[in-house]
Design an enzyme around this catalytic site. Structure first.
Site, short mmCIF file in Angstrom:
data_model
loop_
_atom_site.label_atom_id
_atom_site.label_comp_id
_atom_site.label_asym_id
_atom_site.label_seq_id
_atom_site.Cartn_x
_atom_site.Cartn_y
_atom_site.Cartn_z
N ASP A 252 -7.38 1.31 7.93
CA ASP A 252 -6.05 1.84 7.68
C ASP A 252 -5.95 3.28 8.20
OD1 ASP A 252 -3.45 2.20 6.80
OD2 ASP A 252 -4.02 2.56 4.72
N GLU B 126 0.84 -1.21 0.00
CA GLU B 126 0.00 0.00 0.00
C GLU B 126 0.86 1.25 0.00
OE1 GLU B 126 -2.27 3.41 1.61
OE2 GLU B 126 -0.51 2.49 2.50
#
Lengths: 475, 475
Positions: free
Chosen positions: A362, A334
């Site tokens: 997240d 990511e």
């Protein structure tokens, strides 16, 4: 503006409750009890916190391509294998491999006021190095790209550009302050290089005034010179700015030996519990397994990973057999590429899988405040019908707009709703992308409340789907 | 149960909004803008955080009667004097002066499994000492007073009673878990002494499993032998319990030289801004200036004090002239006597002062979640009419029942509403009454959001009063 929005939300919520489908009304008591049990279980379990301890303390920082990232893949696969899930598997993905090299040197030199002094910098992820000898140059400070443009090539050429726009601390949600500043980190090097700059220093992305610099990804552009770029701590930025005001001709020295190595084969790690009634309808819950190479990647995003695994553990431990399939995904890369998220979405498309919802955690393992829902009107209204079940646990902020970086590429595939878990945001950017994003900063109860919140929403979606049809009347 | 409550609250809130007095409706825009400015100001100011730094780092722990408590009185008086308030004054109050003496010794002795080993204990506030030589005895472990009663004199006489009922971690609000365990600390020594015990060890009041013990007040009763009482860390408690299960005859040694010295003259510290229209109607905002003698009294209750001062600073700095009088009170001796709170209420009665609301912040400087309101139906409904103004800042939990220890004695004087500020509760009992309740545990933004929340509610009450008459229709 706020009035109307709040009033509308209350009215929508009230209407949604009144027009709640008969079935949902009937099951309110069962659902409420199940959710209470989910929270009870999570709040009294230490397994997920011990998982986080292992991931952060034994494996540690795990940037894509690194041996630690490979260890995290194998570790999370083993953790899920031991849980007796219906399926655990890896999904191949090629990821970039950037390495930081030696500890960076950042130095103010020949300032009239203080002479020479080292300041804390960290190379931005993806940056090129300076060469062994480093580079030094005069500094031009700007707060915006417009200001930089106005300076023009004449004043920028051969210099280091210092992007120093701070967070706007009046935002209550810190993510909004981040959003108002992070363009400097991502786009600074290209904009500066276009005007002939030879290096970039960016003020760290944080609300706080600290000594610790915050790394993060930057971008280069085809055909534009790649110049070295570093983050400077906010305290260092304040100091540099004050010195420049007195002494515009001072110089800055930076030395970074970072470089990008060839791509590496890595994996998304996936575990799932098959649905009993509609196994083809998938509810994804996930976080990203990679982290930056400093600190321990605890809040970003160790907690998202162990919370996603915890959702599966809660279902298994409580003997809840979900009607729809629940899939936990630890995405790879990511932070500096999003290759894992993209690959996952490609595979979904290729296999014709049907995702009805994807929830990403997240934003740190802090006390839950709600979810952001990126779906159609009916889906949003349907989630609002669940507010009476979720609000007792502090989940008041069920707002439109949400999702997460890794699940973003799923957008538009069928009617999948992209949902971002929203914990309290106040402390996130104190730690984000730094050496102080460590296990010690995570409170077990806060993290577990988050996991229980995700599990509760997953449970409701697994029971009722998320077509939004049943709740359309509520709009 | 939750359904009905939540549904009722939503309906009450919706009804309240619909029936909001015309004046309130008209001023919604102004009020909304003022509140936004209050948050903007608080989030960008560092003054209150620097006040907290001084109180915790330069003065430190400040138990009633101690030199540090005296320093805190004078310091907070000076801080408010410099603000140009309409009035700053001290209110005399005699307070108890308990001193801890030497560092306590707690020791498991002659255990079959581990031999002898020291464990972390802290004398409970107000406890008598053990004498220079300490005391040692066999230990009886109980989880409840009922269990203790059942054991009876025969099994308790000459022993140390070990109260080991843990927090019930399934409570989402940690205060509820505290409420379910703290009777052991307050009432343990008397109950044990009545059965002939010679000492008491109480499991620390925390959700966490830690090495650090948590002190706190205990009580003796006229005519019952005063026996020494200490808190043991939760990790120590778990260990002691395991060892006792294997070896019921092991002994425990404790040495404490604490004692109670003669009462000391101290003060509540008070600052106020006079109301422009109804100066006789007082809105109190406060916290307590004393703390336990370990750590720095940061969350308990340094933050409550500096937040109360910050409310006044915000009004001064923004040039808001309140219609009613706003009074910040730093109460003395909350922790071991409540003499300051009692004295304050006596003075209010003697002077015939009219308090319309009293808001206390004594639950830590964490992200705000709401307020608990102990007032009549009309007052509660009136606060609910303000929900659309407060909810955008995360103040969703406007619930009945609230107040705080120091403002408690005001109850029943006229129609004063007692209001407890409710921050997020997850981390509070990690630090409460320990050496780790330090400045470092306080996040500036979280604390400032709390101060802004208090200032916003004070502003609304100062504008509209809190008679509850205007909102009665909303019930």
């Amino acid at each position: 503006m706020l009035t109307k929005k709040v009033l509308r939300n209350v009215v929508v919520a009230a209407a949604a409750m009144v027009t709640m489908p008969a079935m949902a009304q009937q099951n309110y008591k069962t659902d409420s009890a199940t959710i209470k049990n989910i929270y009870n279980n999570a709040l009294t379990s230490y397994e997920s916190y011990e998982n986080l301890r292992y991931l952060t303390k034994n494996i540690g920082a795990r940037l894509s391509g690194s041996p630690q990232a490979a260890a995290a893949v194998e570790w999370s696969r083993q953790v899920m294998e031991k849980m007796g899930l219906d399926r655990v598997y890896l999904q191949e993905v090629m990821v970039p491999y950037w390495v930081r090299g030696d500890k960076e040197v950042g130095r103010i030199i020949n300032s009239k006021l203080i002479g020479s002094q080292d300041v804390n910098i960290l190379a931005l992820g993806g940056s090129v190095g300076t060469g062994e000898n480093g580079l030094s140059a005069e500094v031009v400070e700007v707060k915006s790209f417009e200001e930089l443009e106005k300076l023009g090539k004449k004043k920028v050429k051969g210099k280091i550009v210092f992007f120093n726009r701070p967070f706007d601390n009046t935002h209550v949600i810190t993510g909004a302050a981040y959003g108002g500043a992070v363009d400097q980190r991502g786009g600074g090097p290209v904009a500066a290089a276009k005007l002939g700059a030879i290096g970039v220093v960016v003020r760290s992305m944080t609300n706080d005034i600290q000594d610790v610099p915050h790394t993060g990804g930057t971008r280069y552009e085809e055909g534009v010179e790649k110049i070295p770029a570093a983050a400077i701590s906010t305290r260092g930025a304040e100091q540099l700015s004050k010195l420049l005001a007195n002494d515009p001709n001072l110089k800055f020295y930076m030395r970074m030996t970072c470089e990008t190595l060839p791509d590496v084969l890595s994996y998304n790690v996936i575990g799932e519990i098959k649905g009993t009634e509609k196994p083809d309808e998938i509810i994804l819950v996930g976080g990203h397994l990679d982290s930056w190479d400093v600190g321990e990647g605890a809040h970003d995003d160790g907690t998202g990973c162990v919370q996603s695994i915890e959702v599966l553990r809660l279902f298994k431990d409580m003997g809840i057999k979900p009607k729809r399939t629940i899939r936990a995904v630890m995405f790879m890369n990511e932070e500096n590429g999003l290759r894992g998220g993209r690959k996952y979405a490609e595979e979904v498309k290729a296999k014709g899988e049907k995702h009805i919802a994807a929830i990403e955690s997240d934003a740190g393992g802090f006390t839950p405040r709600g979810f952001g829902i990126d779906g159609n009107d009916g889906q949003y209204a349907q989630v609002l019908t669940w507010k009476p079940l979720l609000a007792p646990y502090g989940l008041h902020d069920l707002t439109r707009g949400g999702g997460g970086a890794d699940i973003g590429p799923l957008k538009g595939q069928g009617t999948v709703a992209l949902i971002g878990f929203r914990p309290d945001s106040q402390r996130y950017f104190d730690y984000h992308h730094t050496e102080i994003d460590t296990f010690e900063q995570v409170n077990r109860r806060e993290m577990q409340l988050g996991a229980a919140s995700m599990a509760s929403l997953v449970y409701l979606i697994s029971e009722y789907g998320l077509s939004g049809n049943g709740a359309k009347a509520a709009k």
